[in-house]
Enzyme design. Structure first.
Site, PDB file in Angstrom:
ATOM      1  N   SER A  42      30.388  70.954 -14.750  1.00 57.56           N
ATOM      2  CA  SER A  42      29.879  69.622 -15.107  1.00 57.56           C
ATOM      3  C   SER A  42      28.689  69.341 -14.192  1.00 57.56           C
ATOM      4  CB  SER A  42      30.969  68.564 -14.950  1.00 57.56           C
ATOM      5  OG  SER A  42      31.328  68.383 -13.608  1.00 57.56           O
ATOM      6  N   HIS A 148      36.342  70.773 -17.221  1.00 55.11           N
ATOM      7  CA  HIS A 148      37.100  71.812 -16.518  1.00 55.11           C
ATOM      8  C   HIS A 148      38.311  72.301 -17.292  1.00 55.11           C
ATOM      9  CE1 HIS A 148      35.362  70.205 -12.462  1.00 55.11           C
ATOM     10  NE2 HIS A 148      34.466  70.822 -13.211  1.00 55.11           N
ATOM     11  N   GLU A 157      38.940  64.467 -12.997  1.00 57.46           N
ATOM     12  CA  GLU A 157      39.817  64.846 -11.874  1.00 57.46           C
ATOM     13  C   GLU A 157      40.631  63.654 -11.375  1.00 57.46           C
ATOM     14  OE1 GLU A 157      37.212  66.571  -8.853  1.00 57.46           O
ATOM     15  OE2 GLU A 157      36.089  67.588 -10.443  1.00 57.46           O
ATOM     16  N   GLU A 198      39.915  74.303 -11.610  1.00 52.51           N
ATOM     17  CA  GLU A 198      40.098  74.100 -10.170  1.00 52.51           C
ATOM     18  C   GLU A 198      41.561  74.173  -9.751  1.00 52.51           C
ATOM     19  OE1 GLU A 198      38.137  70.412  -9.219  1.00 52.51           O
ATOM     20  OE2 GLU A 198      36.148  71.275  -9.552  1.00 52.51           O
ATOM     21  N   ASP A 234      37.564  61.668  -9.996  1.00 48.62           N
ATOM     22  CA  ASP A 234      36.184  61.986 -10.368  1.00 48.62           C
ATOM     23  C   ASP A 234      36.103  61.767 -11.869  1.00 48.62           C
ATOM     24  OD1 ASP A 234      33.682  62.845 -10.932  1.00 48.62           O
ATOM     25  OD2 ASP A 234      33.937  64.892 -10.200  1.00 48.62           O
ATOM     26  N   GLU A 277      34.596  58.752  -7.922  1.00 48.94           N
ATOM     27  CA  GLU A 277      33.344  59.508  -8.006  1.00 48.94           C
ATOM     28  C   GLU A 277      32.755  59.408  -9.414  1.00 48.94           C
ATOM     29  OE1 GLU A 277      33.827  63.531  -6.509  1.00 48.94           O
ATOM     30  OE2 GLU A 277      32.378  64.267  -7.996  1.00 48.94           O
ATOM     31  N   ASP A 304      27.896  61.710  -7.237  1.00 46.52           N
ATOM     32  CA  ASP A 304      27.782  63.185  -7.278  1.00 46.52           C
ATOM     33  C   ASP A 304      26.607  63.542  -8.183  1.00 46.52           C
ATOM     34  OD1 ASP A 304      28.071  65.916  -7.650  1.00 46.52           O
ATOM     35  OD2 ASP A 304      29.903  65.770  -8.830  1.00 46.52           O
ATOM     36  N   LYS A 329      27.046  68.769  -1.934  1.00 43.07           N
ATOM     37  CA  LYS A 329      27.299  70.127  -2.434  1.00 43.07           C
ATOM     38  C   LYS A 329      26.040  70.933  -2.150  1.00 43.07           C
ATOM     39  CE  LYS A 329      30.047  68.811  -6.525  1.00 43.07           C
ATOM     40  NZ  LYS A 329      29.903  68.411  -7.951  1.00 43.07           N
ATOM     41  N   HIS A 357      33.535  71.233  -2.961  1.00 41.51           N
ATOM     42  CA  HIS A 357      33.459  72.525  -3.652  1.00 41.51           C
ATOM     43  C   HIS A 357      32.804  72.352  -5.024  1.00 41.51           C
ATOM     44  CE1 HIS A 357      37.550  71.871  -5.973  1.00 41.51           C
ATOM     45  NE2 HIS A 357      36.762  70.821  -6.020  1.00 41.51           N
ATOM     46  N   SER A 359      33.440  73.737  -9.330  1.00 39.65           N
ATOM     47  CA  SER A 359      34.564  74.227 -10.141  1.00 39.65           C
ATOM     48  C   SER A 359      34.613  75.749 -10.158  1.00 39.65           C
ATOM     49  CB  SER A 359      34.490  73.653 -11.552  1.00 39.65           C
ATOM     50  OG  SER A 359      33.205  73.795 -12.098  1.00 39.65           O
ATOM     51  N   LYS A 380      36.509  67.505  -0.747  1.00 43.48           N
ATOM     52  CA  LYS A 380      37.111  67.742  -2.058  1.00 43.48           C
ATOM     53  C   LYS A 380      37.104  69.240  -2.292  1.00 43.48           C
ATOM     54  CE  LYS A 380      35.100  66.821  -6.144  1.00 43.48           C
ATOM     55  NZ  LYS A 380      34.779  66.274  -7.474  1.00 43.48           N
TER      56      LYS A 380
HETATM   57  O1  LIG Z   1      32.065  67.366 -10.689  1.00 43.55           O
HETATM   58  C1  LIG Z   1      32.414  67.848  -9.613  1.00 43.55           C
HETATM   59  O2  LIG Z   1      32.531  67.126  -8.632  1.00 43.55           O
HETATM   60  C2  LIG Z   1      32.613  69.319  -9.450  1.00 43.55           C
HETATM   61  C3  LIG Z   1      33.654  69.765  -8.486  1.00 43.55           C
HETATM   62  O3  LIG Z   1      34.901  69.191  -8.685  1.00 43.55           O
HETATM   63  O4  LIG Z   1      32.690  69.976 -10.673  1.00 43.55           O
HETATM   64  P1  LIG Z   1      31.516  70.990 -11.064  1.00 43.55           P
HETATM   65  O5  LIG Z   1      31.440  71.995  -9.956  1.00 43.55           O
HETATM   66  O6  LIG Z   1      31.946  71.579 -12.381  1.00 43.55           O
HETATM   67  O7  LIG Z   1      30.257  70.188 -11.170  1.00 43.55           O
HETATM   68 MG   LIG Z   2      31.851  65.287  -9.622  1.00 45.83          MG
END
Ligand SMILES: O=C(O)[C@@H](CO)OP(=O)(O)O
Ligand SMILES: [Mg+2]
Length: 403
Positions: A42, A148, A157, A198, A234, A277, A304, A329, A357, A359, A380
């Site tokens: 995502s 996911h 999440e 995850e 999230d 989030e 995020d 990230k 982290h 996914s 996370k």
């Molecule tokens: O959205 C998120 O925060 C992440 C991690 O949980 O997902 P992805 O790595 O798929 O963006």
């Molecule tokens: Mg996110």
């Protein structure tokens, strides 16, 4: 001492079975660091660009490696990362790939720490890091859907947040207990549940039922272990946002932006959520600001996809009061220096920085060190599954080492 002698790049597997970039950095004095790029599903629209690993590796070998070998010291992280930016020449790492860049950046940090004989969190956090400060609380994904896991919840999440845990290790085991309890509760309800990317349960239930199950599981575990276990979300709302219709779509249920803000604010109060989030779309700065105004005194509203670890987007958010925390990230922006800049900007403006982290992960543990080095209130990084437990177990070891 830490002058880079070689950089090797290869394709390795990530947790989804996709190839990703791994980097080895060796210094003249024999210091060694290895790191691998994670990968999102995502992903935010404004993230740095991940190239197909073969392309990223070829481009980095051509443009970045010659600027690093014999030229740059792995112990000088800003020099390493400036060389990567110089080699790339774009704003979004679309030339060498953010996946090559972040793997090299993190591997160089580890090589620098290795030469100094310091643990990575100490190297990154510096000598004035306060060993007595609190450790990050792991946010553990226990139910998930969205991008996911298909046919599961719309909210991406549901995250256990053992905020009352007296130690990292007790927090880690609390999250595992919540995960197991959710599994039992789903079983009791006759709900078959596979696991998502995850490691969270991905049951075919609606979000309302997921709230019931996660609340019951966190309450039960809190009673058993004797400290407070809250939970958070999230929402990954950019994935639910239908820009043409101007609504958030939860299957057949639609919510206008105002209804979405009301919905999330009600959830914060009803479930005493510790963390929310991406409750709104990645361009909804004003909506984020409204929500933060309403609930920011009692929960972390975290950007995020909104901020993508990018100081310019964060600056804009700070100006309008969107969110009271940012998700960090490193692969969203491409280097550790960029990630640190985002953390520092957040801290200077009173925002928390939560480390995360992706996914798609590997056994790489860099983010555990990053979270400790930057004094993140939360990290996370999932609950179960080898690529998730790699970070959690590293946190337990760091906590032991740091006292
Ligand atoms: O959205 C998120 O925060 C992440 C991690 O949980 O997902 P992805 O790595 O798929 O963006
Ligand atoms: Mg996110």
């Amino acid at each position: 001492m830490t002058r880079i002698a070689s950089v090797s790049l290869r394709r390795v597997l990530d947790s989804r079975g996709n190839p990703t970039v791994e980097a080895d950095v060796l210094t003249e004095s024999g210091g060694f660091g290895r790191a691998a790029a994670p990968s999102g599903a995502s992903t935010g629209e404004y993230e740095a660009i991940e190239l197909p690993p073969r392309e990223a590796i070829a481009a980095a070998r051509q443009h970045a490696v010659p600027r690093l070998v014999d030229e740059i010291h792995a112990g000088n992280q800003r020099d390493v990362d400036a060389a990567l930016r110089g080699a790339d020449g774009t704003n979004d790492f679309s030339e060498i790939g953010a996946n090559s860049a972040v793997a090299i950046s993190m591997a160089a940090a580890k090589a620098g720490a290795d030469v100094l004989g310091a643990p990575l969190f100490q190297h990154l956090g510096g000598t004035f890091r306060d060993a007595n400060r609190s450790f990050p609380v792991p946010l553990g994904n226990v139910v998930g859907g969205g991008e996911h896991a298909k046919e599961a919840t719309h909210i991406q999440e549901f995250l256990a947040a053992p905020v009352g845990a007296p130690s990292v290790s007790e927090a880690v085991f609390a999250n595992a207990a919540v995960h197991a309890t959710v599994g039992d509760l789903l079983d009791e309800r006759g709900v078959p549940a596979a696991k998502g990317d995850e490691g969270a349960w991905a049951p075919p239930i609606d979000d309302a039922e997921a709230f019931e199950v996660v609340e019951e599981a966190t309450d039960r575990v809190a009673d058993e272990i004797g400290f407070d276990v809250q939970f958070g979300l999230d929402v990954a709302a950019a994935e639910l946002w239908d820009a043409d219709a101007g609504v958030y779509r939860y299957g057949d249920v639609e919510r206008t932006p105002d209804e979405q803000i009301d919905y999330i604010a009600d959830l914060v109060d009803e479930y005493d959520l510790a963390y929310v989030e991406d409750p709104l779309d990645e361009d909804a700065y004003d909506g984020f600001a409204d929500l933060t105004d309403r609930v920011g005194d009692r929960t972390l509203v975290c950007g995020d996809d909104l901020f993508v670890t990018n100081v310019e987007r964060l600056e804009r958010g700070i100006n309008v009061g969107a969110a009271n925390s940012i998700l960090i990230k490193p692969n969203q922006i491409g280097t550790l220096s960029d990630a640190f800049d985002a953390v520092e900007l957040a801290h200077r403006n009173g925002l928390d920085a939560v480390v995360s982290h992706r996914s798609g992960e590997t056994e790489d543990t860099t983010i555990a060190h990053l979270a400790v080095a930057t004094d993140a209130p939360f990290i996370k990084t999932g609950t179960v599954g080898g690529e998730r437990t790699a970070k959690l177990n590293e946190l337990i070891r760091i906590a032991e080492e740091a006292v």
